[in-house]
Every structure is written in C-alpha cells, then in structure tokens.
Write a protein that holds these residues in place. Structure first.
Motif, PDB file in Angstrom:
ATOM      1  N   LEU A  84       0.744  -1.187  -0.040  1.00  0.00           N
ATOM      2  CA  LEU A  84       0.075  -0.012  -0.174  1.00  0.00           C
ATOM      3  C   LEU A  84       0.777   1.415   0.076  1.00  0.00           C
ATOM      4  O   LEU A  84       0.534   2.133  -0.626  1.00  0.00           O
ATOM      5  CB  LEU A  84      -0.847  -0.194   1.285  1.00  0.00           C
ATOM      6  N   THR A  85       1.964   1.248   0.762  1.00  0.00           N
ATOM      7  CA  THR A  85       3.039   2.413   0.788  1.00  0.00           C
ATOM      8  C   THR A  85       3.382   2.635  -0.569  1.00  0.00           C
ATOM      9  O   THR A  85       3.509   4.031  -0.956  1.00  0.00           O
ATOM     10  CB  THR A  85       3.944   2.241   1.578  1.00  0.00           C
ATOM     11  N   GLU A  86       3.984   1.569  -1.397  1.00  0.00           N
ATOM     12  CA  GLU A  86       4.349   1.689  -2.797  1.00  0.00           C
ATOM     13  C   GLU A  86       3.440   2.274  -3.671  1.00  0.00           C
ATOM     14  O   GLU A  86       3.567   3.141  -4.377  1.00  0.00           O
ATOM     15  CB  GLU A  86       5.107   0.402  -3.107  1.00  0.00           C
ATOM     16  N   LEU A  87       2.196   2.048  -3.618  1.00  0.00           N
ATOM     17  CA  LEU A  87       1.163   2.076  -4.457  1.00  0.00           C
ATOM     18  C   LEU A  87       0.666   3.745  -4.148  1.00  0.00           C
ATOM     19  O   LEU A  87       0.727   4.550  -5.098  1.00  0.00           O
ATOM     20  CB  LEU A  87      -0.357   1.256  -4.116  1.00  0.00           C
ATOM     21  N   LEU A  88       0.627   3.932  -2.992  1.00  0.00           N
ATOM     22  CA  LEU A  88       0.398   5.505  -2.476  1.00  0.00           C
ATOM     23  C   LEU A  88       1.308   6.496  -2.945  1.00  0.00           C
ATOM     24  O   LEU A  88       1.093   7.602  -3.260  1.00  0.00           O
ATOM     25  CB  LEU A  88       0.001   5.757  -1.179  1.00  0.00           C
ATOM     26  N   ALA A  89       2.663   5.977  -2.854  1.00  0.00           N
ATOM     27  CA  ALA A  89       4.002   6.830  -3.198  1.00  0.00           C
ATOM     28  C   ALA A  89       3.690   7.264  -4.754  1.00  0.00           C
ATOM     29  O   ALA A  89       4.021   8.328  -5.245  1.00  0.00           O
ATOM     30  CB  ALA A  89       5.116   6.320  -3.149  1.00  0.00           C
ATOM     31  N   LEU A  90       3.303   6.052  -5.548  1.00  0.00           N
ATOM     32  CA  LEU A  90       3.187   6.244  -6.880  1.00  0.00           C
ATOM     33  C   LEU A  90       2.120   7.025  -7.461  1.00  0.00           C
ATOM     34  O   LEU A  90       2.005   7.495  -8.554  1.00  0.00           O
ATOM     35  CB  LEU A  90       3.200   4.833  -7.405  1.00  0.00           C
ATOM     36  N   THR A  91       0.995   7.179  -6.648  1.00  0.00           N
ATOM     37  CA  THR A  91      -0.003   7.853  -7.163  1.00  0.00           C
ATOM     38  C   THR A  91      -0.171   9.020  -6.404  1.00  0.00           C
ATOM     39  O   THR A  91      -0.087  10.220  -6.880  1.00  0.00           O
ATOM     40  CB  THR A  91      -1.369   6.936  -6.792  1.00  0.00           C
ATOM     41  N   TYR A  92      -0.590   9.335  -5.061  1.00  0.00           N
ATOM     42  CA  TYR A  92      -0.627  10.419  -4.277  1.00  0.00           C
ATOM     43  C   TYR A  92       0.252  10.878  -3.763  1.00  0.00           C
ATOM     44  O   TYR A  92       0.213  11.890  -3.017  1.00  0.00           O
ATOM     45  CB  TYR A  92      -1.851  10.186  -3.385  1.00  0.00           C
ATOM     46  N   GLY A  93       1.349  10.200  -3.761  1.00  0.00           N
ATOM     47  CA  GLY A  93       2.743  10.553  -3.157  1.00  0.00           C
ATOM     48  C   GLY A  93       3.127  12.129  -3.377  1.00  0.00           C
ATOM     49  O   GLY A  93       3.989  12.490  -2.490  1.00  0.00           O
ATOM     50  N   PRO A  94       3.365  12.417  -4.865  1.00  0.00           N
ATOM     51  CA  PRO A  94       3.931  13.559  -5.042  1.00  0.00           C
ATOM     52  C   PRO A  94       3.576  14.975  -4.313  1.00  0.00           C
ATOM     53  O   PRO A  94       4.517  15.547  -3.821  1.00  0.00           O
ATOM     54  CB  PRO A  94       3.523  13.889  -6.591  1.00  0.00           C
ATOM     55  N   ILE A  95       2.384  15.156  -3.869  1.00  0.00           N
ATOM     56  CA  ILE A  95       1.753  16.110  -3.042  1.00  0.00           C
ATOM     57  C   ILE A  95       2.515  16.200  -1.688  1.00  0.00           C
ATOM     58  O   ILE A  95       3.215  17.151  -1.213  1.00  0.00           O
ATOM     59  CB  ILE A  95       0.207  16.436  -2.838  1.00  0.00           C
ATOM     60  N   VAL A  96       2.569  14.898  -1.158  1.00  0.00           N
ATOM     61  CA  VAL A  96       3.122  14.674   0.349  1.00  0.00           C
ATOM     62  C   VAL A  96       4.449  15.105   0.284  1.00  0.00           C
ATOM     63  O   VAL A  96       5.189  15.747   1.055  1.00  0.00           O
ATOM     64  CB  VAL A  96       2.486  13.487   1.102  1.00  0.00           C
ATOM     65  N   VAL A  97       5.139  14.228  -0.737  1.00  0.00           N
ATOM     66  CA  VAL A  97       6.624  13.990  -0.741  1.00  0.00           C
ATOM     67  C   VAL A  97       7.412  15.530  -1.012  1.00  0.00           C
ATOM     68  O   VAL A  97       8.313  16.083  -0.555  1.00  0.00           O
ATOM     69  CB  VAL A  97       7.156  12.911  -1.501  1.00  0.00           C
ATOM     70  N   LEU A  98       6.869  15.995  -2.309  1.00  0.00           N
ATOM     71  CA  LEU A  98       7.594  17.193  -2.533  1.00  0.00           C
ATOM     72  C   LEU A  98       7.177  18.468  -1.976  1.00  0.00           C
ATOM     73  O   LEU A  98       7.927  19.248  -1.671  1.00  0.00           O
ATOM     74  CB  LEU A  98       6.741  17.396  -4.012  1.00  0.00           C
ATOM     75  N   GLY A  99       5.917  18.406  -1.629  1.00  0.00           N
ATOM     76  CA  GLY A  99       5.384  19.525  -0.519  1.00  0.00           C
ATOM     77  C   GLY A  99       6.474  19.756   0.701  1.00  0.00           C
ATOM     78  O   GLY A  99       6.957  20.716   1.025  1.00  0.00           O
ATOM     79  N   GLY A 100       6.847  18.499   1.328  1.00  0.00           N
ATOM     80  CA  GLY A 100       7.809  18.603   2.379  1.00  0.00           C
ATOM     81  C   GLY A 100       9.186  18.866   2.024  1.00  0.00           C
ATOM     82  O   GLY A 100       9.725  19.660   2.803  1.00  0.00           O
ATOM     83  N   LEU A 101       9.501  18.348   0.954  1.00  0.00           N
ATOM     84  CA  LEU A 101      11.167  18.578   0.516  1.00  0.00           C
ATOM     85  C   LEU A 101      11.357  20.072   0.231  1.00  0.00           C
ATOM     86  O   LEU A 101      12.280  20.631   0.425  1.00  0.00           O
ATOM     87  CB  LEU A 101      11.374  17.407  -0.701  1.00  0.00           C
ATOM     88  N   LEU A 102      10.356  20.391  -0.782  1.00  0.00           N
ATOM     89  CA  LEU A 102      10.488  21.872  -1.143  1.00  0.00           C
ATOM     90  C   LEU A 102      10.601  22.872   0.101  1.00  0.00           C
ATOM     91  O   LEU A 102      10.983  23.960  -0.175  1.00  0.00           O
ATOM     92  CB  LEU A 102       9.362  22.203  -2.378  1.00  0.00           C
ATOM     93  N   ALA A 103       9.627  22.525   0.963  1.00  0.00           N
ATOM     94  CA  ALA A 103       9.532  23.534   2.161  1.00  0.00           C
ATOM     95  C   ALA A 103      10.934  23.730   2.952  1.00  0.00           C
ATOM     96  O   ALA A 103      11.065  24.680   3.377  1.00  0.00           O
ATOM     97  CB  ALA A 103       8.453  22.933   2.995  1.00  0.00           C
ATOM     98  N   GLU A 104      11.818  22.840   2.545  1.00  0.00           N
ATOM     99  CA  GLU A 104      13.033  22.922   3.188  1.00  0.00           C
ATOM    100  C   GLU A 104      14.156  23.887   2.316  1.00  0.00           C
ATOM    101  O   GLU A 104      15.300  24.040   2.887  1.00  0.00           O
ATOM    102  CB  GLU A 104      13.771  21.827   3.712  1.00  0.00           C
ATOM    103  N   VAL A 105      13.569  24.341   1.070  1.00  0.00           N
ATOM    104  CA  VAL A 105      14.576  24.912   0.238  1.00  0.00           C
ATOM    105  C   VAL A 105      14.124  26.407   0.092  1.00  0.00           C
ATOM    106  O   VAL A 105      13.208  26.716   0.007  1.00  0.00           O
ATOM    107  CB  VAL A 105      14.333  24.368  -1.365  1.00  0.00           C
ATOM    108  N   ASP A 106      15.116  27.163   0.552  1.00  0.00           N
ATOM    109  CA  ASP A 106      14.848  28.518   0.668  1.00  0.00           C
ATOM    110  C   ASP A 106      15.020  29.471  -0.545  1.00  0.00           C
ATOM    111  O   ASP A 106      15.450  28.819  -1.592  1.00  0.00           O
ATOM    112  CB  ASP A 106      16.215  29.257   1.626  1.00  0.00           C
TER     113      ASP A 106
END
Length: 200
Positions: A84-106
């Motif tokens: 399920l984690t892999e499936l969610l990363a492939l589908t809805y993951g971009p919002i969660v993952v990119l939102g968190g990573l880009l928030a740390e870039v000034d």
C-alpha cells in the motif's frame, strides 16, 4: 450525488481517501489529528470523519483518542502496509513528498505540479504518469533544488522534473509558450509548512 472514483487511483472511493492514506503512510509512525488532515486537504469535518472511520474499520489506519481529539496513524505493521505504501507513493505521493522536501529549500515563493500527474489529480482520465513535472517560482539555489528532486525520486519511484522561473516572469509571462501552456492546463499548488512558518 455519487462522487466519481479518482482518476489517479480508481479503486479508491474519493480523492480525499487517497490523500489521507498517502499522508499517513508516507509519514510512518507519525500521528495527525483528524481536524488537521481535514484542513490540510480542504474537506469538511464530517467528510473526514466518515472516510477515517471506514479506513479504521478496514484495518488500514489506527486511531488514538485524546479527549475529543482523534489522532490517526498508518498501521505500518499490517500485511498490506508495504504494498500500500508503494502504491500510494506512485499515485498520491507527489503532493506529500514534494511539499515536504521543497519546504526546506529557501527562496521558493510558489511551487506547482503540472503536466500529466496534475491532469490525473484534477480528474482527467488517462494512463499512469511516468514522471512528475514541477514548476518552482522564485530564486532557490539550483543545487538544493536538484537534491530535493533526486530525494523525491527515490521515494516516489519515478522521475521528477523541476523547472524554475523568476517571480517576474511568472507574473508576466508575455509570449512564453511554455508558461502559457502550463497556465492553460491543470496545476496543483504544493502547500507545505516551512519550519519558520512560511508556506510554499
């Protein structure tokens, strides 16, 4: 009126169900209140409560109550958790993952996902996107942006393409065919809380 199945993952009941599961499973071990998750994804408390209860009853999400507060977390010990984690990363993951990573870039003032992934998220039917296209508005360090994109690729299992534009160019694109095309098609704004309280 019945809500159509989300184009990103048609086996789910709703887009919010996918967003909720993705946030919980891509933050393993972390708890989030139902109120926080409803606000994060722009749904009513009643909708959030109904969807959460279904997922709890189905054994995918665990709940802990603190007074009237409902705290949720992914059931990472369940047999379905890895798949399920892999499936969610492939589908809805971009919002969660990119939102968190880009928030740390000034230096980022705004950030959007565009292209085929944004089209699926907005409900347009089609095949599973092979990559994720991201537009960053601002003047972040190119190396930091590159590292954030590569980190996202490792989690999402797909290529992440980042295009950077200045705020001036974004506000007044003129005859730029690329920006004109981006603006005419679905975009998903990335919202993530920066450690100093600034939203991306």
């Amino acid at each position: 009126m019945k809500t159509p199945a989300p184009a990103l993952l048609p086996i789910l009941r709703s887009s919010f169900q996918g967003e909720l599961l993705a946030w919980l499973y891509l933050h393993p071990g972390e708890e989030a209140s139902l109120t926080e998750l409803a606000g994060r994804f722009g749904v009513s408390s009643a909708t959030a409560s109904r969807e959460a209860s279904r997922l709890i009853e189905g054994g995918l999400v665990l709940e802990r109550r603190r007074g009237t507060l409902r705290l949720l977390r992914a059931d990472t010990e369940g047999r379905l958790a890895p798949a399920l984690t892999e499936l969610l990363a492939l589908t809805y993951g971009p919002i969660v993952v990119l939102g968190g990573l880009l928030a740390e870039v000034d230096g980022i003032e705004e950030a959007y996902i565009y292209g085929s992934w944004a089209a699926r998220y907005s409900g347009r039917r089609g095949g599973v996107p092979n990559d994720v296209d991201v537009l960053v508005v601002g003047g972040p360090d190119a190396d930091e942006l590159y590292e954030a994109a590569r980190a996202a690729e490792r989690v999402l299992g797909r290529e992440v393409n980042v295009h950077r534009v200045s705020p001036e160019r974004w506000l007044a694109p003129g005859d730029d065919p690329f920006l004109t095309s981006v603006r005419e098609r679905p975009m998903v704004r990335l919202e993530a809380q920066h450690e100093h309280g600034r939203n991306v």
